[in-house]
Write a protein that holds these residues in place. Sequence first.
Motif, short mmCIF file in Angstrom:
data_model
loop_
_atom_site.label_atom_id
_atom_site.label_comp_id
_atom_site.label_asym_id
_atom_site.label_seq_id
_atom_site.Cartn_x
_atom_site.Cartn_y
_atom_site.Cartn_z
N SER A 179 0.81 -1.23 0.00
CA SER A 179 0.00 0.00 0.00
C SER A 179 0.83 1.26 0.00
O SER A 179 0.31 2.36 -0.24
N ARG A 180 2.13 1.11 0.34
CA ARG A 180 3.04 2.25 0.48
C ARG A 180 2.55 3.22 1.55
O ARG A 180 2.68 4.43 1.43
N GLN A 181 2.00 2.64 2.58
CA GLN A 181 1.56 3.41 3.75
C GLN A 181 1.96 2.66 5.01
O GLN A 181 2.00 1.42 5.01
N PRO A 182 2.22 3.37 6.11
CA PRO A 182 2.39 2.66 7.39
C PRO A 182 1.15 1.84 7.70
O PRO A 182 0.03 2.22 7.38
N PHE A 183 1.36 0.72 8.35
CA PHE A 183 0.27 -0.19 8.65
C PHE A 183 -0.85 0.50 9.44
O PHE A 183 -2.03 0.37 9.11
N ALA A 184 -0.47 1.26 10.48
CA ALA A 184 -1.48 1.94 11.29
C ALA A 184 -2.28 2.94 10.46
O ALA A 184 -3.49 3.11 10.67
N THR A 185 -1.62 3.60 9.52
CA THR A 185 -2.29 4.57 8.65
C THR A 185 -3.28 3.87 7.73
O THR A 185 -4.41 4.34 7.54
N PHE A 186 -2.86 2.75 7.15
CA PHE A 186 -3.75 1.99 6.28
C PHE A 186 -4.98 1.50 7.04
O PHE A 186 -6.12 1.60 6.54
N LEU A 187 -4.77 0.97 8.23
CA LEU A 187 -5.89 0.51 9.04
C LEU A 187 -6.90 1.62 9.27
O LEU A 187 -8.12 1.43 9.10
N ARG A 188 -6.39 2.77 9.65
CA ARG A 188 -7.30 3.88 9.94
C ARG A 188 -8.03 4.37 8.69
O ARG A 188 -9.25 4.56 8.70
N ALA A 189 -7.27 4.53 7.59
CA ALA A 189 -7.87 5.09 6.38
C ALA A 189 -8.82 4.13 5.69
O ALA A 189 -9.84 4.56 5.13
N ARG A 190 -8.52 2.84 5.73
CA ARG A 190 -9.28 1.89 4.93
C ARG A 190 -10.30 1.08 5.72
O ARG A 190 -11.19 0.48 5.14
N ILE A 191 -10.15 1.02 7.05
CA ILE A 191 -11.09 0.22 7.85
C ILE A 191 -11.76 1.07 8.92
O ILE A 191 -12.99 1.20 8.95
N PHE A 192 -10.99 1.68 9.80
CA PHE A 192 -11.58 2.34 10.96
C PHE A 192 -12.44 3.55 10.58
O PHE A 192 -13.60 3.65 11.01
N VAL A 193 -11.90 4.46 9.78
CA VAL A 193 -12.67 5.65 9.42
C VAL A 193 -13.89 5.31 8.57
O VAL A 193 -15.01 5.78 8.86
N PRO A 194 -13.76 4.49 7.52
CA PRO A 194 -14.96 4.15 6.74
C PRO A 194 -16.08 3.50 7.55
O PRO A 194 -17.25 3.68 7.23
N LEU A 195 -15.72 2.76 8.59
CA LEU A 195 -16.74 2.09 9.39
C LEU A 195 -17.21 2.92 10.58
O LEU A 195 -18.07 2.48 11.34
N GLY A 196 -16.65 4.11 10.75
CA GLY A 196 -17.03 4.94 11.88
C GLY A 196 -16.44 4.48 13.20
O GLY A 196 -16.93 4.84 14.27
N MET A 197 -15.35 3.68 13.13
CA MET A 197 -14.66 3.23 14.33
C MET A 197 -13.65 4.31 14.73
O MET A 197 -12.43 4.11 14.71
N ASP A 198 -14.17 5.46 15.11
CA ASP A 198 -13.34 6.66 15.23
C ASP A 198 -12.30 6.60 16.32
O ASP A 198 -11.26 7.28 16.24
N ALA A 199 -12.55 5.83 17.38
CA ALA A 199 -11.61 5.78 18.50
C ALA A 199 -10.69 4.57 18.45
O ALA A 199 -9.82 4.42 19.31
N THR A 200 -10.88 3.70 17.48
CA THR A 200 -10.04 2.50 17.35
C THR A 200 -8.71 2.88 16.72
O THR A 200 -8.66 3.66 15.78
N VAL A 201 -7.62 2.31 17.25
CA VAL A 201 -6.30 2.71 16.78
C VAL A 201 -5.31 1.56 16.97
O VAL A 201 -5.42 0.77 17.91
N ALA A 202 -4.37 1.47 16.02
CA ALA A 202 -3.20 0.61 16.22
C ALA A 202 -2.18 1.47 16.96
O ALA A 202 -1.65 2.44 16.40
N ARG A 203 -1.93 1.16 18.19
CA ARG A 203 -1.17 2.05 19.06
C ARG A 203 0.32 2.06 18.72
O ARG A 203 0.98 1.03 18.68
N GLU A 204 0.85 3.27 18.50
CA GLU A 204 2.28 3.50 18.29
C GLU A 204 2.73 4.60 19.24
O GLU A 204 2.00 5.56 19.49
N ASP A 205 3.95 4.49 19.75
CA ASP A 205 4.45 5.51 20.67
C ASP A 205 4.45 6.89 20.03
O ASP A 205 4.20 7.89 20.70
#
Length: 344
Positions: A179-205
């Motif tokens: 995807s040429r994106q960080p994994f956490a970014t891809f998760l948020r852009a392609r899964i969490f935001v489209p589904l309205g999972m606004d507070a879900t996150v892959a935690r990074e320091d």
Amino acid sequence: MLGVLLMTAGNAGAATREATIDTWMRDYTGTVPGASVLVLHEGEAVFQRSYGLADLEAGVAATPQTNFRLASISKQFTAACILLLAEEGALTLDDPVRRWLPALPAATDAVTLRHLLSHASGLIDYEDLLPEGQATQVHDADVLRLLEREERLYFTPGSNYRYSNSGYALLALVVERASRQPFATFLRARIFVPLGMDATVAREDDGPGVAHRAYGYSLVNGTWQRTDQSTTSAVLGDGGIYSSITDLARWDAALYDDRLLGAASRRRAFQPANATPEPDVAYYGFGWRLQGGMQWHSGESIGFRNVLVRFPMQRLTVVVLTNRDAPEPYRLARRIAGLWGASP
């Protein structure tokens, strides 16, 4: 009159279920590490309640919006990322993993993404490769570096089953390469935001903080001690997602229709891909344990024990998230599901 009687009976049944679940959850009540429980039936949240504390030190109560570390429940999201990229033609499930991660040794030549998804790769467990006395946290990229030195596998790829956190850490890296994106970014852009999972996150320091965060605890000599992070807690692909029962209700809904994955991809996720010897796991799919008509996964890490159990034929899902080291809540979730007549 009949309608009134049926409504009264239904309300009584609901009250009995609620009281029963409250009784089963009494050990999570009070000034102790807590839990969140969700029951979805026919697309509706028929039970949603939290118990105890998300943060003992600050005295913060757990709520349905509290985000727990999902641990291995995260694997179904990692698998969904791969399936999304396969739908787009960015990769195929039968790609050799070395196509995307060429630094892996020749011993992995026959390992495909499909093998990683279904725990059929034979990869060495990265946890067993950590140096004695490892103090700093490892990340997905560190898992790759550990495996680069291993010219061996447990078995020929595709010939057996062995649950593998290593495989899912590598899948996160494949998502990044494809995807040429960080994994956490891809998760948020392609899964969490489209589904309205606004507070879900892959935690990074160095990433967004976890809102409404639950901290993990272990009972040590009769006292609850914070045990929130271990050396492997920063690996994202195998277990680094934080979410709440509120957001997981949105995730569950998306597994019934085309709002995220197409029908073919959803079938692949839940299709038996590899037989297992594990109790209540006849087969493993892609990020899912399969037993008869039941689809489920547990998540265990230091300070957290979670489970998500689905009965799609009955349109029933039970989620139990806890921020303590024990007990494992799978049997509890099955008992709760039984209140709605669930059977695998």
